[in-house]
Design a protein around this motif. Structure first.
Motif, PDB file in Angstrom:
ATOM      1  N   MET A 444       0.860  -1.174   0.000  1.00  0.00           N
ATOM      2  CA  MET A 444       0.000   0.000   0.000  1.00  0.00           C
ATOM      3  C   MET A 444       0.903   1.233   0.000  1.00  0.00           C
ATOM      4  O   MET A 444       1.958   1.247   0.650  1.00  0.00           O
ATOM      5  CB  MET A 444      -0.903   0.017   1.240  1.00  0.00           C
ATOM      6  N   PHE A 445       0.463   2.262  -0.706  1.00  0.00           N
ATOM      7  CA  PHE A 445       1.263   3.485  -0.825  1.00  0.00           C
ATOM      8  C   PHE A 445       0.482   4.650  -0.232  1.00  0.00           C
ATOM      9  O   PHE A 445      -0.709   4.824  -0.512  1.00  0.00           O
ATOM     10  CB  PHE A 445       1.619   3.733  -2.288  1.00  0.00           C
ATOM     11  N   TRP A 446       1.175   5.465   0.553  1.00  0.00           N
ATOM     12  CA  TRP A 446       0.515   6.476   1.382  1.00  0.00           C
ATOM     13  C   TRP A 446       1.299   7.785   1.313  1.00  0.00           C
ATOM     14  O   TRP A 446       2.534   7.778   1.335  1.00  0.00           O
ATOM     15  CB  TRP A 446       0.452   5.956   2.813  1.00  0.00           C
ATOM     16  N   ASP A 447       0.589   8.883   1.209  1.00  0.00           N
ATOM     17  CA  ASP A 447       1.208  10.204   1.292  1.00  0.00           C
ATOM     18  C   ASP A 447       0.975  10.720   2.704  1.00  0.00           C
ATOM     19  O   ASP A 447      -0.122  11.192   3.025  1.00  0.00           O
ATOM     20  CB  ASP A 447       0.582  11.161   0.270  1.00  0.00           C
ATOM     21  N   PRO A 448       1.976  10.644   3.594  1.00  0.00           N
ATOM     22  CA  PRO A 448       1.753  11.008   4.994  1.00  0.00           C
ATOM     23  C   PRO A 448       1.565  12.509   5.213  1.00  0.00           C
ATOM     24  O   PRO A 448       0.955  12.906   6.203  1.00  0.00           O
ATOM     25  CB  PRO A 448       3.013  10.495   5.689  1.00  0.00           C
ATOM     26  N   GLU A 449       2.091  13.322   4.324  1.00  0.00           N
ATOM     27  CA  GLU A 449       1.901  14.769   4.454  1.00  0.00           C
ATOM     28  C   GLU A 449       0.463  15.156   4.135  1.00  0.00           C
ATOM     29  O   GLU A 449      -0.203  15.836   4.912  1.00  0.00           O
ATOM     30  CB  GLU A 449       2.857  15.518   3.518  1.00  0.00           C
ATOM     31  N   LYS A 450      -0.022  14.702   2.991  1.00  0.00           N
ATOM     32  CA  LYS A 450      -1.395  15.018   2.567  1.00  0.00           C
ATOM     33  C   LYS A 450      -2.422  14.086   3.210  1.00  0.00           C
ATOM     34  O   LYS A 450      -3.625  14.324   3.124  1.00  0.00           O
ATOM     35  CB  LYS A 450      -1.510  14.934   1.049  1.00  0.00           C
ATOM     36  N   MET A 451      -1.918  13.008   3.830  1.00  0.00           N
ATOM     37  CA  MET A 451      -2.784  11.994   4.455  1.00  0.00           C
ATOM     38  C   MET A 451      -3.767  11.419   3.443  1.00  0.00           C
ATOM     39  O   MET A 451      -4.983  11.393   3.635  1.00  0.00           O
ATOM     40  CB  MET A 451      -3.522  12.605   5.667  1.00  0.00           C
ATOM     41  N   GLN A 452      -3.182  10.937   2.333  1.00  0.00           N
ATOM     42  CA  GLN A 452      -3.989  10.391   1.269  1.00  0.00           C
ATOM     43  C   GLN A 452      -3.396   9.086   0.750  1.00  0.00           C
ATOM     44  O   GLN A 452      -2.169   8.937   0.687  1.00  0.00           O
ATOM     45  CB  GLN A 452      -4.064  11.384   0.095  1.00  0.00           C
ATOM     46  N   LEU A 453      -4.272   8.162   0.373  1.00  0.00           N
ATOM     47  CA  LEU A 453      -3.852   6.918  -0.242  1.00  0.00           C
ATOM     48  C   LEU A 453      -3.398   7.196  -1.661  1.00  0.00           C
ATOM     49  O   LEU A 453      -4.028   7.988  -2.386  1.00  0.00           O
ATOM     50  CB  LEU A 453      -5.013   5.940  -0.240  1.00  0.00           C
ATOM     51  N   ILE A 454      -2.306   6.590  -2.071  1.00  0.00           N
ATOM     52  CA  ILE A 454      -1.766   6.771  -3.422  1.00  0.00           C
ATOM     53  C   ILE A 454      -2.090   5.530  -4.242  1.00  0.00           C
ATOM     54  O   ILE A 454      -1.747   4.403  -3.852  1.00  0.00           O
ATOM     55  CB  ILE A 454      -0.245   7.007  -3.404  1.00  0.00           C
ATOM     56  N   LYS A 455      -2.734   5.722  -5.358  1.00  0.00           N
ATOM     57  CA  LYS A 455      -3.056   4.604  -6.249  1.00  0.00           C
ATOM     58  C   LYS A 455      -1.903   4.374  -7.205  1.00  0.00           C
ATOM     59  O   LYS A 455      -1.426   5.286  -7.864  1.00  0.00           O
ATOM     60  CB  LYS A 455      -4.318   4.919  -7.039  1.00  0.00           C
TER      61      LYS A 455
END
Length: 456
Positions: A444-455
């Motif tokens: 799973m890929f995650w943008d911790p700054e924006k707090m969004q899941l990355i597809k």
């Protein structure tokens, strides 16, 4: 960043020299059987400002919720006035434990409608955390919500939005965040005590029934004593099942498995110590190996996490593992490994180990190097590390007390807590994504700054 780290490292070495001198002078003590291990006492400054009494209510009076309330009542000026739970037996126990005048109900909104309640502790199963948190803040209540903050990755933004809109104090209950151990580890890391961080790990081993969620089921448990319809009203509808109510951690409709119960503590502490906002990549593996009792979650879980380079820290990797099969293989709350040493961290103790190297004095080995044409002038070798133990002073009340005390201090002083909704979501998200990775068998890929899941 490199220059800053080198400066911190030099600063730490100077402090280390001072500490060693202080130890020799007797201001700290050495363990008798380990004369080369300096020992330092971690202290919590005394004193707080006690203003008005804070009235609290407990929503969800199971094991963790009850324990939270017990700790909260150790804080001067805090009074429990109401308890909500969906099982009759817990409401009866609340009156026995805290007095017959305690208001009890099975309807949490009756708690939120009371004007004499300032704050609520949410100790419900995970699938109710988001809704009750949001409703409580909009009802004007401060909230202490058990970890993980939310049951699903999509639920976090609503809690963050409610905290921003209402301005209420909201704290997630990963109690170690406020501990002396975490604070000391944060200080040591910033001072360059272990050099540049490159790896962290944590693991648990359990086997006892209570530890692996085989909670006792009361003899009178039934659809008559449990408000089952409310319990399942925000998830899949099914017939009454005592196991799903009293052993809820074993089922994905209500709990978040090992990752949500245990990994999230490590994410919370790690993020506090390193000032990190979270990993970019999450991958998990595991399985159901032993507890074939109908549970839907694994009893062995391994997680690996990639943390990218940021202004706060270099890139590093995290490894977490948990097993409910063998309880003898040890537990480590958190270990940080750097270029010059490591730290073993618990809520009340930090053990710092620093490597040192020097030139080899083995003429045979030097001759071999010379004949090999390596060009090495010397060969470095590993020696036993320098070790310093930082331990909480006798009488320390522990991380849970500190964490709860921070919550009430923030209420009294209109202050801030470390583990607010944003912090809590950034700790919960990688744990929840760990579950998603396990069930989907994919990273799973995650943008911790924006707090969004990355597809991908």
């Amino acid at each position: 960043m490199k220059e800053k780290q080198e400066s911190s490292r030099r600063s730490f070495i100077k402090k280390l020299a001072t500490t060693t001198a202080a130890v020799a002078a007797g201001t700290s003590v050495f363990a008798a059987d380990h004369p080369l291990k300096p020992f330092s006492i971690l202290k919590r400054p005394l004193g707080y400002s006690l203003n008005d009494q804070i009235n609290i209510a407990l929503i969800g009076a199971g094991g963790m919720g009850t324990q939270d309330a017990i700790v909260a009542l150790q804080i001067p000026g805090v009074k429990l006035v109401a308890v909500c739970d969906l099982y009759d037996g817990r409401l009866k126990d609340a009156k026995t434990r805290w007095g017959a005048d305690i208001f009890t109900t099975k309807v949490y909104k009756e708690i939120l409608n009371r004007k004499d309640i300032d704050a609520v502790i949410i100790g419900t199963p995970d699938h109710w955390h988001q809704q009750i948190s949001v409703d409580a803040m909009h009802a004007g209540k401060h909230v202490y919500c058990e970890k993980p903050m939310v049951h699903g990755i999509s639920e976090g933004p609503a809690v963050i939005k409610a905290q921003k809109e209402t301005g209420k104090i909201f704290q997630v209950g990963s109690q170690g965040v406020s501990s002396l151990g975490n604070e000391k580890a944060h200080e040591l890391l910033k001072s360059g005590a272990i050099g540049e961080l490159n790896y962290a790990e944590g693991f648990w081993a359990r086997r006892e029934p209570l530890e692996v969620w085989q909670y006792p089921i009361p003899d009178d448990a039934s659809a008559q004593t449990v408000d089952w319809e409310t319990y399942i009203s925000n998830t899949k509808k099914r017939d009454y099942d005592s196991k799903r109510f009293f052993r809820w951690r074993n089922y994905t409709d209500y709990g978040t498995g090992m990752a949500g119960d245990l990994f999230v503590h490590l994410f919370s502490s790690l993020h506090f110590i390193t000032d990190s906002v979270g990993p970019n990549k999450i991958y998990a593996a595991g399985g159901l190996r032993f507890w074939n009792d109908g549970r839907e979650v694994p009893d062995v879980l391994l997680g690996t996490f990639d943390y990218g380079k940021s202004a706060a820290h270099p890139a590093f990797n995290l490894s977490l593992r948990c097993n409910f099969v063998d309880g003898t293989s040890g537990t480590t709350y958190l270990k940080l490994v750097g270029s010059e040493g490591s730290m073993d961290i618990t809520w009340d103790k930090v053990t710092l180990k620093r490597n040192k190297t020097f030139g080899s004095d083995d003429p045979f080995y030097l001759d071999k190097l010379k004949k090999a044409g390596s060009g090495y002038a010397e060969r470095k070798k590993m020696v036993p590390p320098e070790e310093i133990v930082y331990d909480a002073e006798k009488g320390y009340k522990g991380g849970p007390y500190d964490h709860m005390n921070n919550f009430f201090n923030a209420i009294r002083n209109n202050g801030k807590v470390t583990e607010d909704a944003i912090f809590g979501y950034r700790a919960a998200a990688p744990a929840l994504l760990c579950n998603d990775s396990y069930y989907n068998n994919s990273p799973m890929f995650w943008d911790p700054e924006k707090m969004q899941l990355i597809k991908k």
